[in-house]
Design an enzyme around this catalytic site. Structure first.
Site, PDB file in Angstrom:
ATOM      1  N   PHE A   1       0.821  -1.213   0.000  1.00 14.65           N
ATOM      2  CA  PHE A   1       0.000   0.000   0.000  1.00 14.65           C
ATOM      3  C   PHE A   1       0.859   1.268   0.000  1.00 14.65           C
ATOM      4  CE2 PHE A   1       0.876  -0.060   4.529  1.00 14.65           C
ATOM      5  CZ  PHE A   1       0.723   1.243   4.954  1.00 14.65           C
ATOM      6  N   LYS A   2       2.073   1.164   0.483  1.00 17.76           N
ATOM      7  CA  LYS A   2       2.899   2.364   0.597  1.00 17.76           C
ATOM      8  C   LYS A   2       3.307   2.926  -0.751  1.00 17.76           C
ATOM      9  CE  LYS A   2       4.083   0.960   5.190  1.00 17.76           C
ATOM     10  NZ  LYS A   2       5.080   0.643   6.237  1.00 17.76           N
TER      11      LYS A   2
END
Length: 504
Positions: free
Chosen positions: A114-115
C-alpha cells in the site's frame, strides 16, 4: 483559496507552506506537521466526483490542500498522473467483494504494498520541488522500514536527480522478499543499511538525525516515512475512492466502515482526516497484531511502550507509532503545549495514560482489535478455503478484526495492505499449494544484492549518510573501506563493514 499551512504538533514551527513541510519532513522541535485547517468536502462535491478516475479524484482531493501558490494545477495533475501510471491496475486501488464485505486492494503498485500509493507521489513531489529551487537541488532521504516502506521509497526515488536515498531496516526482521526488493535495486543513489536492532531502533536513528541540526542541514535531510505529511495526504484519496465505489453498488448505505491493519498509524490517520473533512465514514478500526500498544490505548487509555514481539506480520512489529502524535495533538484539542508535555513524559517514562472524557473521545474516534499469530493464520486459512481469496498476514489482521467486532457487511471495507507473495513463509503455513508469485517478485531470487550492515549507532549511520551524499561512490566496497576508516573508534561498525566487504 490559498494552500493550507502547517504547524508542528509541539508548537516550535508554525504556518509553514506545503513545499516546506514536504522537504523538511520532521519539525525541528521533534514534532510532526499538521494542517492549520482542514478543508471540507460537501455532499454535492463528493457526488460530483463519482465519475472521476482514481488519478482525477486524487488531484481533486490533494488540491483541497495544495493550491497554485504551491504547485500549479497542471503540475499537480502531472505529478499525480505519473504516480498512478506506475500501478498495474487501471483503478489503482481496486475494490473487491469477499466474504460478505469489501477488500480494498492496495498492493497493485511497483512493490506490491500500500505504501506505493503515497511514495510514488512523494518521490514525484520531491523531484518537482528540487527542480524548482528547493534545497539547492539536493536532498538526502533517510528512512526507516519494518518491511514495505523501504522498497516503496526506493521505487519512488531510484534514479531521481539530486536525491540520495538511504534506507535503514532491522537486520533479520523483514521478510526475505522485502529485503530483496530493497537490496537488488542497482541505482547508485540508493543505499540499503541493515541495522543491528529493531524497527524502532531504526526509527529512533532517523528521528535523532532530524534533531541533529548540523548534520540535518549539512546533508539537506528529508523524510520518506509517514512522519512526512505528504504520505498521509496521498493516502486520503483511497478512502474517498472506496466510499464512492461501495455506494455506487449499494445506494442505501449511509456511511462506510474501514478496518486498517496498523503499525505506524499513518494509514488509519488518513481515514480519520477524510472523516473530519466530511466523508461519511462510520467506524475506523485500528487492527493490531501482538504489538498492541494502540489497542491497549483505545481500550484502556494506556499508551505504554513494551518490547517488540516478532510476528508473521513484520510491518506491524512496532511498539511506538510515529503518526500517533498527530492524533494525540487533535485529542488534546490542538493544544501544542499539552501535546508537548504528553510526549516529553512519554519519552522519559515510556508511558502515557488518559482517562475520562479524553478516553471516551478516543473511543468515539476509533475502534480497535488485536489479532495474534494463530488468529491471523486461521483467518488466512478460512478465506482461502471458503472464498478462494488469499490474504497477506497483515491484511488478515484487519479482516479478523471485523469478525470480532461483528462488522461483516457490504458497508465495511478492509484495507489489504500487501500481496500475499511478499510473505510466503507465513502464508504457506495454511495455504497449500501457494499461488505462484508475480513475475516481478519471482525474479528477485536470481538478482545480485548489495547492502551494508551497521550497528545501532547514530554517529556511525550519520557518517555513512555523509559518505553517500558527498562521495557518491560507485562501488560499495569503497564505501565500506572508507567508512571503516573514519569510524575506526566504533569497533563494532568496523567489524560489520569488513564482514560486508568479504561477502561482496
Amino acid at each position: 483559496m490559498p494552500s493550507v499551512t502547517y504547524s508542528s504538533t509541539r508548537g516550535g514551527q508554525t504556518n509553514l507552506a506545503f513545499r516546506d513541510v514536504v522537504m523538511q519532513g520532521l519539525a525541528h522541535d521533534r514534532g510532526l506537521f499538521v494542517p492549520d485547517r482542514l478543508p471540507t468536502v460537501s455532499t454535492t462535491e463528493l457526488e460530483s466526483w463519482r465519475s472521476l478516475s482514481y488519478a482525477e479524484l486524487a488531484v481533486n482531493v490533494i488540491a483541497k490542500f495544495v493550491g497554485d501558490d504551491q504547485v500549479p494545477l497542471p503540475n499537480l495533475r502531472d505529478i499525480v498522473t505519473r504516480s498512478c501510471a506506475a500501478f498495474r491496475d487501471a483503478q489503482v486501488t481496486p475494490l473487491v467483494h469477499v466474504g460478505g464485505h469489501y477488500v480494498l486492494e492496495l498492493f497493485h503498485g511497483p512493490t506490491f504494498a500500500f505504501k506505493d500509493v503515497a511514495l510514488q507521489m512523494l518521490g514525484n513531489f520531491f523531484e518537482y520541488f528540487l527542480s524548482t529551487g528547493s534545497n539547492g537541488g539536493r536532498l538526502a532521504v533517510l528512512g526507516a522500514t519494518s518491511g514495505d516502506t523501504g522498497s516503496a521509497a526506493i521505487a519512488g526515488l531510484r534514479g531521481k536527480k539530486g536525491i540520495t536515498c538511504v534506507i535503514l531496516f532491522p537486520n533479520g526482521r523483514v521478510s526475505a522478499i522485502q529485503e530483496r526488493q530493497m537490496t537488488t535495486v542497482p541505482d547508485e543513489n540508493v543505499h540499503c543499511v541493515a541495522i543491528d536492532g529493531t524497527f524502532d531502533d531504526c526509527q529512533d536513528i532517523v528521528k535523532a538525525s532530524f534533531n541533529t541540526p548540523a548534520f540535518r542541514d549539512k546533508v539537506h535531510l528529508g523524510a520518506v516515512n509517514s512522519i512526512n505529511w505528504c504520505r498521509v495526504l496521498a493516502q486520503t484519496t483511497y478512502y474517498y475512492w472506496s466510499y464512492l465505489r461501495v455506494t455506487d453498488a449499494h445506494k442505501d448505505i449511509p456511511e462506510v466502515h474501514f478496518s486498517v491493519p496498523t503499525g505506524n498509524f499513518g494509514d488509519v490517520l488518513a481515514g480519520y482526516y477524510a472523516k473530519q473533512m466530511g466523508l461519511p465514514v462510520g467506524k475506523l478500526i485500528v487492527a493490531t497484531n501482538e504489538n498492541d500498544i494502540l489497542h491497549r490505548f483505545f481500550t484502556a487509555g494506556e499508551y505504554h511502550r513494551e518490547s517488540i514481539a516478532e510476528t508473521i506480520s513484520p510491518s506491524m512489529d512496532i511498539c511506538v507509532s510515529s503518526n500517533f502524535e498527530r492524533y494525540l495533538f487533535h485529542l488534546a484539542g490542538n493544544d501544542a503545549s499539552m501535546l508537548s508535555a504528553w510526549m516529553q513524559a512519554f519519552e522519559k517514562t515510556g508511558q502515557l495514560t488518559i482517562q475520562g472524557d479524553l478516553l471516551r473521545q478516543a473511543q468515539a474516534d476509533f475502534d480497535s482489535c488485536r489479532g495474534d499469530t494463530s488468529q491471523t493464520l486461521a483467518t488466512i486459512e478460512t478465506y482461502h478455503q471458503k472464498h478462494q481469496y488469499v490474504l497477506c498476514p497483515h491484511s488478515a489482521v484487519g479482516v479478523y478484526a471485523i469478525h470480532q467486532l461483528s462488522l461483516v457487511s457490504s458497508a465495511t471495507v478492509c484495507l489489504a495492505t500487501a500481496h500475499e507473495a511478499k510473505f510466503p513463509a507465513a502464508v504457506a503455513q495454511v495455504v497449500e499449494p501457494m499461488p505462484p508469485p508475480p513475475t516481478e517478485l519471482a525474479v528477485l531470487r536470481d538478482l545480485p544484492t548489495r547492502r551494508v550492515e551497521l550497528p545501532n549507532d547514530l554517529a556511525t549511520v550519520q557518517a555513512f549518510v555523509e559518505e553517500c551524499v558527498f562521495s557518491r561512490p560507485r562501488k560499495w566496497q569503497a564505501v565500506a573501506k572508507h567508512l571503516a576508516a573514519v569510524t575506526v573508534a566504533v569497533g563494532v561498525a568496523a567489524v560489520a563493514l569488513q564482514a560486508m566487504t568479504r561477502r561482496r
